[in-house]
Motif scaffolding. Structure first.
Motif, PDB file in Angstrom:
ATOM      1  N   ALA A 104       0.830  -1.205   0.000  1.00  0.00           N
ATOM      2  CA  ALA A 104       0.000   0.000   0.000  1.00  0.00           C
ATOM      3  C   ALA A 104       0.858   1.247   0.000  1.00  0.00           C
ATOM      4  CB  ALA A 104      -0.922  -0.012   1.217  1.00  0.00           C
ATOM      5  N   ILE A 105       2.010   1.183   0.670  1.00  0.00           N
ATOM      6  CA  ILE A 105       2.913   2.341   0.718  1.00  0.00           C
ATOM      7  C   ILE A 105       3.484   2.618  -0.667  1.00  0.00           C
ATOM      8  CG2 ILE A 105       5.101   3.189   1.636  1.00  0.00           C
ATOM      9  CD1 ILE A 105       4.464   1.743   4.227  1.00  0.00           C
ATOM     10  N   GLU A 106       3.838   1.571  -1.405  1.00  0.00           N
ATOM     11  CA  GLU A 106       4.369   1.762  -2.757  1.00  0.00           C
ATOM     12  C   GLU A 106       3.314   2.361  -3.688  1.00  0.00           C
ATOM     13  OE1 GLU A 106       7.682  -1.880  -2.807  1.00  0.00           O
ATOM     14  OE2 GLU A 106       5.583  -2.253  -3.361  1.00  0.00           O
ATOM     15  N   GLU A 107       2.080   1.914  -3.534  1.00  0.00           N
ATOM     16  CA  GLU A 107       1.019   2.511  -4.342  1.00  0.00           C
ATOM     17  C   GLU A 107       0.787   3.965  -3.949  1.00  0.00           C
ATOM     18  OE1 GLU A 107      -3.665   1.918  -5.616  1.00  0.00           O
ATOM     19  OE2 GLU A 107      -2.766   0.590  -4.122  1.00  0.00           O
ATOM     20  N   GLN A 108       0.899   4.253  -2.682  1.00  0.00           N
ATOM     21  CA  GLN A 108       0.733   5.621  -2.217  1.00  0.00           C
ATOM     22  C   GLN A 108       1.804   6.528  -2.817  1.00  0.00           C
ATOM     23  OE1 GLN A 108       0.895   6.032   2.037  1.00  0.00           O
ATOM     24  NE2 GLN A 108       0.634   8.244   2.003  1.00  0.00           N
ATOM     25  N   TYR A 109       3.041   6.042  -2.883  1.00  0.00           N
ATOM     26  CA  TYR A 109       4.121   6.826  -3.483  1.00  0.00           C
ATOM     27  C   TYR A 109       3.838   7.095  -4.961  1.00  0.00           C
ATOM     28  CZ  TYR A 109       7.109   6.203   0.647  1.00  0.00           C
ATOM     29  OH  TYR A 109       7.632   6.245   1.916  1.00  0.00           O
ATOM     30  N   ALA A 110       3.352   6.078  -5.667  1.00  0.00           N
ATOM     31  CA  ALA A 110       3.040   6.257  -7.087  1.00  0.00           C
ATOM     32  C   ALA A 110       1.909   7.269  -7.259  1.00  0.00           C
ATOM     33  CB  ALA A 110       2.662   4.919  -7.715  1.00  0.00           C
ATOM     34  N   ARG A 111       0.896   7.176  -6.418  1.00  0.00           N
ATOM     35  CA  ARG A 111      -0.213   8.130  -6.496  1.00  0.00           C
ATOM     36  C   ARG A 111       0.253   9.533  -6.159  1.00  0.00           C
ATOM     37  NH1 ARG A 111      -3.592   5.752  -3.188  1.00  0.00           N
ATOM     38  NH2 ARG A 111      -2.990   6.985  -1.384  1.00  0.00           N
ATOM     39  N   ARG A 112       1.177   9.651  -5.242  1.00  0.00           N
ATOM     40  CA  ARG A 112       1.690  10.971  -4.879  1.00  0.00           C
ATOM     41  C   ARG A 112       2.403  11.619  -6.065  1.00  0.00           C
ATOM     42  NH1 ARG A 112       4.867  10.809   0.532  1.00  0.00           N
ATOM     43  NH2 ARG A 112       2.773  10.153   1.171  1.00  0.00           N
ATOM     44  N   LYS A 113       3.029  10.810  -6.905  1.00  0.00           N
ATOM     45  CA  LYS A 113       3.694  11.365  -8.089  1.00  0.00           C
ATOM     46  C   LYS A 113       2.680  11.903  -9.085  1.00  0.00           C
ATOM     47  CE  LYS A 113       7.927   8.633  -7.699  1.00  0.00           C
ATOM     48  NZ  LYS A 113       8.866   7.679  -8.354  1.00  0.00           N
ATOM     49  N   ILE A 114       1.494  11.291  -9.140  1.00  0.00           N
ATOM     50  CA  ILE A 114       0.421  11.849  -9.964  1.00  0.00           C
ATOM     51  C   ILE A 114       0.001  13.197  -9.386  1.00  0.00           C
ATOM     52  CG2 ILE A 114      -1.859  11.462 -10.940  1.00  0.00           C
ATOM     53  CD1 ILE A 114      -1.501   8.479 -10.342  1.00  0.00           C
ATOM     54  N   ASP A 172       6.768   2.210 -10.705  1.00  0.00           N
ATOM     55  CA  ASP A 172       5.633   3.133 -10.726  1.00  0.00           C
ATOM     56  C   ASP A 172       4.751   2.877 -11.938  1.00  0.00           C
ATOM     57  OD1 ASP A 172       6.514   4.463  -8.424  1.00  0.00           O
ATOM     58  OD2 ASP A 172       7.763   5.848  -9.599  1.00  0.00           O
ATOM     59  N   ARG A 173       5.373   2.649 -13.090  1.00  0.00           N
ATOM     60  CA  ARG A 173       4.605   2.403 -14.315  1.00  0.00           C
ATOM     61  C   ARG A 173       3.738   1.152 -14.164  1.00  0.00           C
ATOM     62  NH1 ARG A 173       7.355   4.520 -19.348  1.00  0.00           N
ATOM     63  NH2 ARG A 173       8.907   6.006 -18.622  1.00  0.00           N
ATOM     64  N   ASP A 174       4.310   0.103 -13.589  1.00  0.00           N
ATOM     65  CA  ASP A 174       3.535  -1.123 -13.397  1.00  0.00           C
ATOM     66  C   ASP A 174       2.351  -0.883 -12.454  1.00  0.00           C
ATOM     67  OD1 ASP A 174       5.182  -2.520 -15.063  1.00  0.00           O
ATOM     68  OD2 ASP A 174       6.391  -3.407 -13.460  1.00  0.00           O
ATOM     69  N   ILE A 175       2.613  -0.146 -11.386  1.00  0.00           N
ATOM     70  CA  ILE A 175       1.548   0.125 -10.423  1.00  0.00           C
ATOM     71  C   ILE A 175       0.452   0.966 -11.071  1.00  0.00           C
ATOM     72  CG2 ILE A 175       0.989   1.331  -8.275  1.00  0.00           C
ATOM     73  CD1 ILE A 175       3.797   0.550  -7.275  1.00  0.00           C
ATOM     74  N   LEU A 176       0.833   2.005 -11.814  1.00  0.00           N
ATOM     75  CA  LEU A 176      -0.154   2.871 -12.444  1.00  0.00           C
ATOM     76  C   LEU A 176      -0.955   2.124 -13.504  1.00  0.00           C
ATOM     77  CD1 LEU A 176       1.925   6.154 -12.850  1.00  0.00           C
ATOM     78  CD2 LEU A 176       0.170   5.658 -11.150  1.00  0.00           C
ATOM     79  N   ALA A 177      -0.280   1.252 -14.276  1.00  0.00           N
ATOM     80  CA  ALA A 177      -0.982   0.467 -15.292  1.00  0.00           C
ATOM     81  C   ALA A 177      -1.981  -0.480 -14.639  1.00  0.00           C
ATOM     82  CB  ALA A 177       0.014  -0.306 -16.146  1.00  0.00           C
ATOM     83  N   THR A 178      -1.597  -1.074 -13.522  1.00  0.00           N
ATOM     84  CA  THR A 178      -2.484  -1.995 -12.824  1.00  0.00           C
ATOM     85  C   THR A 178      -3.666  -1.248 -12.215  1.00  0.00           C
ATOM     86  OG1 THR A 178      -0.672  -3.490 -12.350  1.00  0.00           O
ATOM     87  CG2 THR A 178      -2.619  -3.680 -10.970  1.00  0.00           C
ATOM     88  N   ARG A 179      -3.407  -0.047 -11.693  1.00  0.00           N
ATOM     89  CA  ARG A 179      -4.506   0.773 -11.180  1.00  0.00           C
ATOM     90  C   ARG A 179      -5.521   1.073 -12.286  1.00  0.00           C
ATOM     91  NH1 ARG A 179      -4.182   4.421  -6.934  1.00  0.00           N
ATOM     92  NH2 ARG A 179      -4.652   6.141  -8.368  1.00  0.00           N
ATOM     93  N   ALA A 180      -5.015   1.350 -13.494  1.00  0.00           N
ATOM     94  CA  ALA A 180      -5.908   1.618 -14.621  1.00  0.00           C
ATOM     95  C   ALA A 180      -6.745   0.389 -14.954  1.00  0.00           C
ATOM     96  CB  ALA A 180      -5.100   2.067 -15.841  1.00  0.00           C
ATOM     97  N   LEU A 181      -6.113  -0.790 -14.910  1.00  0.00           N
ATOM     98  CA  LEU A 181      -6.844  -2.029 -15.181  1.00  0.00           C
ATOM     99  C   LEU A 181      -7.881  -2.295 -14.099  1.00  0.00           C
ATOM    100  CD1 LEU A 181      -3.873  -4.264 -16.317  1.00  0.00           C
ATOM    101  CD2 LEU A 181      -5.808  -3.550 -17.731  1.00  0.00           C
ATOM    102  N   ARG A 182      -7.506  -2.043 -12.862  1.00  0.00           N
ATOM    103  CA  ARG A 182      -8.434  -2.254 -11.753  1.00  0.00           C
ATOM    104  C   ARG A 182      -9.636  -1.323 -11.874  1.00  0.00           C
ATOM    105  NH1 ARG A 182      -5.811  -1.678  -5.991  1.00  0.00           N
ATOM    106  NH2 ARG A 182      -5.807   0.520  -6.577  1.00  0.00           N
ATOM    107  N   ARG A 183      -9.379  -0.082 -12.302  1.00  0.00           N
ATOM    108  CA  ARG A 183     -10.475   0.863 -12.486  1.00  0.00           C
ATOM    109  C   ARG A 183     -11.373   0.435 -13.628  1.00  0.00           C
ATOM    110  NH1 ARG A 183      -7.665   4.714 -14.247  1.00  0.00           N
ATOM    111  NH2 ARG A 183      -8.229   4.330 -16.404  1.00  0.00           N
ATOM    112  N   ASP A 184     -10.768   0.030 -14.741  1.00  0.00           N
ATOM    113  CA  ASP A 184     -11.556  -0.342 -15.914  1.00  0.00           C
ATOM    114  C   ASP A 184     -12.276  -1.665 -15.739  1.00  0.00           C
ATOM    115  OD1 ASP A 184     -10.729   1.960 -17.118  1.00  0.00           O
ATOM    116  OD2 ASP A 184      -9.171   1.024 -18.339  1.00  0.00           O
ATOM    117  N   SER A 185     -11.834  -2.488 -14.793  1.00  0.00           N
ATOM    118  CA  SER A 185     -12.460  -3.795 -14.621  1.00  0.00           C
ATOM    119  C   SER A 185     -13.888  -3.687 -14.119  1.00  0.00           C
ATOM    120  CB  SER A 185     -11.642  -4.648 -13.641  1.00  0.00           C
ATOM    121  OG  SER A 185     -11.721  -4.121 -12.328  1.00  0.00           O
TER     122      SER A 185
END
Length: 478
Positions: free
Chosen positions: A27-37, A245-258
């Motif tokens: 969750a911390i790694e995802e938080q860091y990626a989201r913070r970059k957005i 970060d790219r992998d996390i962001l791509a997976t977030r996009a897939l999770r959203r689109d699912s």
């Protein structure tokens, strides 16, 4: 990727298609990626929104600097010019979103900002009524699509539970621009007469150049998409996205689109958005309530000046109410995300605004100038508190990306600007200085918006109850 057992873990499983990307991260790694957005995408869209608002609302400061007198126009002509500007936004809103879908926000958004920045700058050459009306019309046509394009872009980067606060922050650009504009106007008007330019010409010139500069920054640094966060021209944004970060962001996009329906074509999205009667209260609420903001943004500096303040004092004092709007907007956005009650938050915000209008209309005839200034300040502070949450509420109930983009355009801008266009006529010259008749019209419009918000909430609750009986669970966000 190795995951530490001591950290909370978020598992993203592979999707049905073999081309889908699935990663496991903390969750911390995802938080860091989201913070970059938050540090790359959001500030640039916020910057664009700020200059967008400056360019279309700096006429309020220009009027206190003698703009109307110098080009021989009266209040009715100013109202007509603003109507034409909002009409231009409405006319090109959907075509602009179709272009967005084709070429992508990383190119379309900075192009738009550049064009309306140039047009806004050219207002320094306006000399008569005809020129004023032409330039205002062109400005509206150029601005069409920026807001829904930005909101759609945010919805591709953030997940449902993260979106309301970011939309609220994005609209800080609109409300912050409205707060900054009179302060800038107060300072820039001091240049009156410098190098042969009047104060109002300096306002259009300086703020137009700021907009052009903002377009260059957006073009250079706006990331393209979660799958490819590099900007269009440069190899990287000012925030570095790692491969993780790219992998996390791509997976977030897939999770959203699912959780979305099958993607439709833009044309199908138009039909789906326009013909979905279940969301018509959204589309009607926006013009009802947002129409009341139009006269406030145009005439509040003039109203304050009529209380006996100088033009520079009036512009500075106008910024108080617009600045107070920022924490109020953020509060309702935070409350929306915190509780998950999107509809009830909208209803509560509209009720607060309605109460302020009723109290203000009752007190204004009996107050001195400082108390009158206080009333107008509070009215300005609450005028837009519902808007970001309402937009997010609509987005969360559009699961198809094409439909979501068009719905944002219809509600977020077309309906809202249709309301702003009509709202330019609320304050008339014969109703000065208190605009009591105008306030009665505003009360009626906001009351109508409240009824529509309650109806929309009821529709979603009814649809969820029906889907639950069928074993599908809640499919709408009330």
């Amino acid at each position: 990727m190795v995951v530490s057992q001591s950290k909370p873990e978020v598992n993203y499983s592979d999707r049905e298609s073999s081309s889908d990307i699935g990663v496991s991260c903390t969750a911390i790694e995802e938080q860091y990626a989201r913070r970059k957005i938050d540090l790359s995408v959001l500030p640039l869209l916020l910057l664009g929104m700020t200059v967008f608002q400056l360019d279309r609302m700096n006429i309020a400061s220009a009027l206190t600097g003698g703009f109307g007198k110098d080009i021989s126009i009266d209040q009715s002509t100013v109202n007509l010019g603003n109507q034409l500007m909002f009409l231009g936004i409405v006319v090109l809103e959907i075509p602009s979103n179709l272009v967005l879908q084709r070429i992508g926000p990383d190119r379309w958004i900075p192009a738009q900002v550049l064009v309306f920045g140039v047009i806004a700058t050219f207002q320094i050459f306006v000399r008569n009524r005809t020129g004023f009306l032409i330039v205002r019309s062109l400005l509206g046509l150029a601005e069409a699509g920026y807001i829904p394009a930005s909101l759609y872009t945010l919805s591709t980067w953030y997940e449902r539970h993260e979106l309301a606060k970011r939309v609220g922050i994005f609209f800080f650009g609109m409300f912050g621009g409205n707060a900054i504009s009179p302060l800038l106007g107060a300072g820039i008007l001091k240049l009156d007469g410098k190098h042969g330019l009047k104060g109002w010409q300096w306002i259009f010139l300086v703020e137009g150049i700021l907009t052009i500069t903002a377009s260059m920054l957006i073009l250079l640094f706006l990331p393209r998409s979660p799958e490819n966060p590099n900007p269009y021209l440069l190899k990287r944004s000012w925030v570095k996205f790692t491969n993780q970060d790219r992998d996390i962001l791509a997976t977030r996009a897939l999770r959203r689109d699912s959780v979305s329906e099958k993607k439709a074509s833009p044309t199908a999205g138009i039909l789906k958005a326009m013909l979905n009667y279940r969301r018509w209260p959204h589309f009607l609420l926006a013009p009802c309530t947002f129409s009341t903001w139009s006269p406030l943004t145009t005439y509040t500096p003039t109203i304050v000046m009529s209380l006996g303040f100088t033009r520079i004092q009036a512009n500075a004092l106008t910024a108080v109410g617009a600045s107070m709007a920022l924490p109020i907007v953020f509060f309702f956005s935070w409350m929306s995300d915190r509780t998950g009650k999107r509809g009830l938050t909208v209803v509560g915000a509209v009720i607060c605004y309605l109460i302020v209008l009723i109290v203000g209309r009752s007190l204004l005839p009996h107050l001195g100038r400082w108390n009158k200034f206080g009333v107008w300040t509070v009215i300005n502070a609450f005028a837009v508190c519902y808007h970001p949450v309402h937009n997010t509420w609509l987005q969360l109930n559009c699961r198809d990306p094409a439909e979501r983009s068009i719905s944002i355009a219809v509600e977020g801008v077309m309906s809202s600007n249709a309301g702003l266009m009509a709202g330019t006529q609320i304050f008339q010259a014969g109703d000065t200085p208190n605009h009591l008749t105008g306030l009665v019209a505003m009360i009626a419009l906001v009351a109508g918006g409240l009824v529509l918000a309650v109806v929309q909430e009821g529709i979603y609750l009814w649809l969820n109850a029906r889907s639950t009986k069928r074993g599908l669970g809640n499919i709408y966000v009330p």
